[in-house]
Design a protein around this motif. Structure first.
Motif, PDB file in Angstrom:
ATOM      1  N   GLN A 228       0.855  -1.076   0.089  1.00 22.61           N
ATOM      2  CA  GLN A 228      -0.095  -0.026  -0.187  1.00 22.61           C
ATOM      3  C   GLN A 228       0.867   1.231  -0.069  1.00 22.61           C
ATOM      4  OE1 GLN A 228      -3.255   0.098   2.886  1.00 22.61           O
ATOM      5  NE2 GLN A 228      -4.002  -1.721   2.355  1.00 22.61           N
ATOM      6  N   ALA A 229       2.285   1.225   0.781  1.00 25.42           N
ATOM      7  CA  ALA A 229       2.849   2.207   0.872  1.00 25.42           C
ATOM      8  C   ALA A 229       3.508   2.600  -0.559  1.00 25.42           C
ATOM      9  CB  ALA A 229       3.746   2.082   2.087  1.00 25.42           C
ATOM     10  N   ALA A 230       3.709   1.460  -1.015  1.00 27.90           N
ATOM     11  CA  ALA A 230       4.573   1.703  -2.356  1.00 27.90           C
ATOM     12  C   ALA A 230       3.600   2.381  -3.519  1.00 27.90           C
ATOM     13  CB  ALA A 230       4.909   0.451  -2.851  1.00 27.90           C
ATOM     14  N   GLU A 231       2.309   2.201  -3.290  1.00 34.69           N
ATOM     15  CA  GLU A 231       1.109   2.501  -4.363  1.00 34.69           C
ATOM     16  C   GLU A 231       1.151   4.022  -3.831  1.00 34.69           C
ATOM     17  OE1 GLU A 231      -0.125   1.471  -6.923  1.00 34.69           O
ATOM     18  OE2 GLU A 231      -1.602   2.586  -7.261  1.00 34.69           O
ATOM     19  N   VAL A 232       0.919   4.175  -2.672  1.00 36.34           N
ATOM     20  CA  VAL A 232       0.870   5.766  -2.324  1.00 36.34           C
ATOM     21  C   VAL A 232       1.930   6.513  -2.971  1.00 36.34           C
ATOM     22  CG1 VAL A 232       0.873   7.328  -0.390  1.00 36.34           C
ATOM     23  CG2 VAL A 232      -0.362   5.321  -0.294  1.00 36.34           C
ATOM     24  N   ARG A 233       3.157   5.820  -2.747  1.00 35.24           N
ATOM     25  CA  ARG A 233       4.634   6.671  -3.146  1.00 35.24           C
ATOM     26  C   ARG A 233       4.335   6.914  -4.667  1.00 35.24           C
ATOM     27  NH1 ARG A 233       7.402   3.860   0.287  1.00 35.24           N
ATOM     28  NH2 ARG A 233       8.084   2.232  -1.264  1.00 35.24           N
ATOM     29  N   ARG A 234       3.719   5.873  -5.504  1.00 40.39           N
ATOM     30  CA  ARG A 234       3.689   5.913  -6.849  1.00 40.39           C
ATOM     31  C   ARG A 234       2.791   6.788  -7.534  1.00 40.39           C
ATOM     32  NH1 ARG A 234       0.671   4.713 -11.036  1.00 40.39           N
ATOM     33  NH2 ARG A 234      -1.032   4.093  -9.713  1.00 40.39           N
ATOM     34  N   ARG A 235       1.297   6.788  -6.715  1.00 40.05           N
ATOM     35  CA  ARG A 235       0.420   7.870  -7.083  1.00 40.05           C
ATOM     36  C   ARG A 235       1.032   9.445  -6.636  1.00 40.05           C
ATOM     37  NH1 ARG A 235      -5.500   5.287  -5.782  1.00 40.05           N
ATOM     38  NH2 ARG A 235      -5.201   3.254  -6.234  1.00 40.05           N
ATOM     39  N   ALA A 236       1.752   9.265  -5.475  1.00 39.07           N
ATOM     40  CA  ALA A 236       2.121  10.806  -5.095  1.00 39.07           C
ATOM     41  C   ALA A 236       3.072  11.305  -6.058  1.00 39.07           C
ATOM     42  CB  ALA A 236       2.822  10.520  -3.850  1.00 39.07           C
ATOM     43  N   GLU A 237       3.983  10.421  -6.709  1.00 45.08           N
ATOM     44  CA  GLU A 237       5.066  10.932  -7.654  1.00 45.08           C
ATOM     45  C   GLU A 237       4.300  11.347  -9.155  1.00 45.08           C
ATOM     46  OE1 GLU A 237       8.389   8.455  -5.791  1.00 45.08           O
ATOM     47  OE2 GLU A 237       7.810   7.663  -7.783  1.00 45.08           O
ATOM     48  N   ALA A 238       3.292  10.509  -9.426  1.00 44.35           N
ATOM     49  CA  ALA A 238       2.511  10.738 -10.682  1.00 44.35           C
ATOM     50  C   ALA A 238       2.090  12.201 -10.510  1.00 44.35           C
ATOM     51  CB  ALA A 238       1.491   9.645 -10.773  1.00 44.35           C
ATOM     52  N   LEU A 239       1.168  12.603  -9.323  1.00 45.83           N
ATOM     53  CA  LEU A 239       0.618  13.633  -9.059  1.00 45.83           C
ATOM     54  C   LEU A 239       1.626  14.979  -9.143  1.00 45.83           C
ATOM     55  CD1 LEU A 239      -2.121  12.999  -6.502  1.00 45.83           C
ATOM     56  CD2 LEU A 239      -2.329  13.689  -8.898  1.00 45.83           C
ATOM     57  N   GLU A 240       2.720  14.742  -8.311  1.00 48.27           N
ATOM     58  CA  GLU A 240       3.880  15.712  -8.284  1.00 48.27           C
ATOM     59  C   GLU A 240       4.230  16.189  -9.526  1.00 48.27           C
ATOM     60  OE1 GLU A 240       6.979  14.611  -5.599  1.00 48.27           O
ATOM     61  OE2 GLU A 240       7.092  16.807  -5.078  1.00 48.27           O
ATOM     62  N   ALA A 241       4.451  15.065 -10.497  1.00 55.16           N
ATOM     63  CA  ALA A 241       5.066  15.446 -11.789  1.00 55.16           C
ATOM     64  C   ALA A 241       4.012  16.364 -12.425  1.00 55.16           C
ATOM     65  CB  ALA A 241       5.090  14.418 -12.499  1.00 55.16           C
ATOM     66  N   ARG A 242       2.812  16.162 -12.119  1.00 58.77           N
ATOM     67  CA  ARG A 242       1.623  16.938 -12.891  1.00 58.77           C
ATOM     68  C   ARG A 242       1.367  18.472 -12.071  1.00 58.77           C
ATOM     69  NH1 ARG A 242      -2.827  13.066 -13.439  1.00 58.77           N
ATOM     70  NH2 ARG A 242      -4.184  14.744 -14.621  1.00 58.77           N
ATOM     71  N   GLY A 243       2.218  18.488 -10.919  1.00 60.37           N
ATOM     72  CA  GLY A 243       1.836  19.782 -10.092  1.00 60.37           C
ATOM     73  C   GLY A 243       0.647  19.702  -9.232  1.00 60.37           C
ATOM     74  N   LEU A 244      -0.121  18.440  -9.046  1.00 58.40           N
ATOM     75  CA  LEU A 244      -1.186  18.210  -8.525  1.00 58.40           C
ATOM     76  C   LEU A 244      -0.993  17.608  -7.122  1.00 58.40           C
ATOM     77  CD1 LEU A 244      -3.354  16.996 -11.263  1.00 58.40           C
ATOM     78  CD2 LEU A 244      -3.310  19.392 -10.316  1.00 58.40           C
ATOM     79  N   LEU A 245       0.247  17.608  -6.605  1.00 59.60           N
ATOM     80  CA  LEU A 245       0.267  17.192  -5.175  1.00 59.60           C
ATOM     81  C   LEU A 245       0.351  18.205  -4.075  1.00 59.60           C
ATOM     82  CD1 LEU A 245       0.727  14.323  -3.451  1.00 59.60           C
ATOM     83  CD2 LEU A 245       3.119  14.923  -3.505  1.00 59.60           C
TER      84      LEU A 245
END
Ligand SMILES: Cc1cc2nc3c(=O)[nH]c(=O)nc-3n(C[C@H](O)[C@H](O)[C@H](O)COP(=O)(O)OP(=O)(O)OC[C@H]3O[C@@H](n4cnc5c(N)ncnc54)[C@H](O)[C@@H]3O)c2cc1C
Length: 307
Positions: A228-245
């Protein structure tokens, strides 16, 4: 000249729609029974900041201290023109009174100011739940910045000075104040613009980390914690790349003394909330002389009517 503006917004219960379940037996607010909204005057503060940005250029960062659900107010702020947002959420900040809240918020602003000088903090005059109007003045005091309260219009910012019209209760006055400073605005200021459809679409996927954790736990309930933590990291990085975190900070993200935060740092304890209706029961005529007025004030203090 472009300005670096910080807006304080509070996530509050909709006290206009109070029902019988709105109070717990101990007299405290039952937040679960009430819809949560943007503190009304904070919308005026946000509008003031976005208008200044449009006029002079710069950046608007919205800050809220509250539970993870307060992220909803940050998305709304981004929809209404803010550039950036920070959710300060930490169990150690829970039950903070105004002294602790202003200490925490001023400490957070110190970090922002050290990274990029802040020109102005803009706040609503008063929150509709705690209702004290103390947090902004206390924050200014702790930062050692001047403050202009009850502002109806920020007329101009030029030469390191803000010129504003503030309500005095029986009229208004025009004041000048050097930057950096803190301003509180009332609901006589220009009303908030509606959220732009384009921005609503652009930021609807913006999330704070705790929302991602909740979403992942709901989507993969049986997965081990590391997965679950790895999936949260993956989603967070994807959002950060789009300026949405959306940034989520805890009390470990800036310098604070924990003894001044949360319940331990709060000398005020709200024991009971009561609806008090004041009724006049008569009047007393006094001479308009300094001695008579001093004697009346003395009497009112003795009676605990004021003081
Ligand atoms: C019913 C009730 C009664 C209370 N009574 C007291 C009391 O008598 N004394 C006391 O010290 N505390 C009291 N509290 C606690 C108080 O609500 C909190 O300390 C709160 O964090 C700030 O006070 P306020 O709501 O009065 O804010 P105000 O000072 O009225 O808020 C003014 C502005 O400050 C900014 N602001 C305030 N809080 C935040 C935040 N969390 N995040 C970002 N910006 C913010 C907003 O711009 C807001 O418009 C009470 C709380 C409740 C629910």
């Amino acid at each position: 000249m472009a300005y670096n503006l910080v807006v304080f917004v509070k996530h509050v219960p909709d006290t206009k729609r109070v029902t019988g379940e709105a109070m717990k037996e101990d007299g405290t607010v039952n937040r679960a029974a009430l819809d949560m909204i943007f503190n009304p005057e904070d919308l005026y503060a946000l509008e003031a900041a976005v208008s200044l940005k449009e006029r002079y250029g710069g950046r608007v960062t919205v800050v809220t201290m509250g539970p993870p659900q307060a992220a909803e107010r940050l998305r709304e702020s981004l929809e209404r023109g803010a550039d950036d947002a920070i959710l300060l959420t930490d169990r150690r900040a829970a039950a903070s009174d105004t002294l602790a809240t202003s200490y925490i918020l001023s400490s957070l602003v110190r970090r922002l100011h050290s990274e990029r000088p802040v020109d102005m903090i803009i706040c609503g005059r008063q929150a509709i739940d705690g209702d004290t109007a103390q947090v902004p003045p206390q924050t200014a005091e702790k930062l050692g910045w001047p403050q202009v309260t009850y502002v109806e219009e920020i007329e101009e910012v030029a030469d390191g000075t803000v010129r504003a019209r503030r309500n005095t209760g029986r009229g208004w006055e025009r004041v000048e104040c050097p930057l950096p400073c803190l301003v509180t605005v009332t609901d006589r200021a220009p009303a908030a613009r509606p959220a732009a459809a384009k921005r609503v679409m652009a930021v609807k996927k913006a999330r704070v980390r705790s929302e991602l954790e909740r979403e992942v736990a709901g989507a993969m309930p049986d997965a081990p914690a590391e997965e679950q933590a790895a999936e949260v990291r993956r989603r967070a990085e994807a959002l950060e790349a789009r300026g949405l975190l959306i940034r989520q900070w805890s009390l470990d993200d800036f310098k604070v003394d924990l003894a001044w935060c949360g319940r331990d740092g709060s000398p005020t304890k709200v024991k009971r909330i009561q609806s008090v209706v004041l009724k006049g029961s008569g009047f007393k005529v006094i001479d308009p002389t300094p001695d008579a007025i001093a004697s009346m004030v003395h009497e009112l203090i003795e009676d605990h009517t004021i003081g």
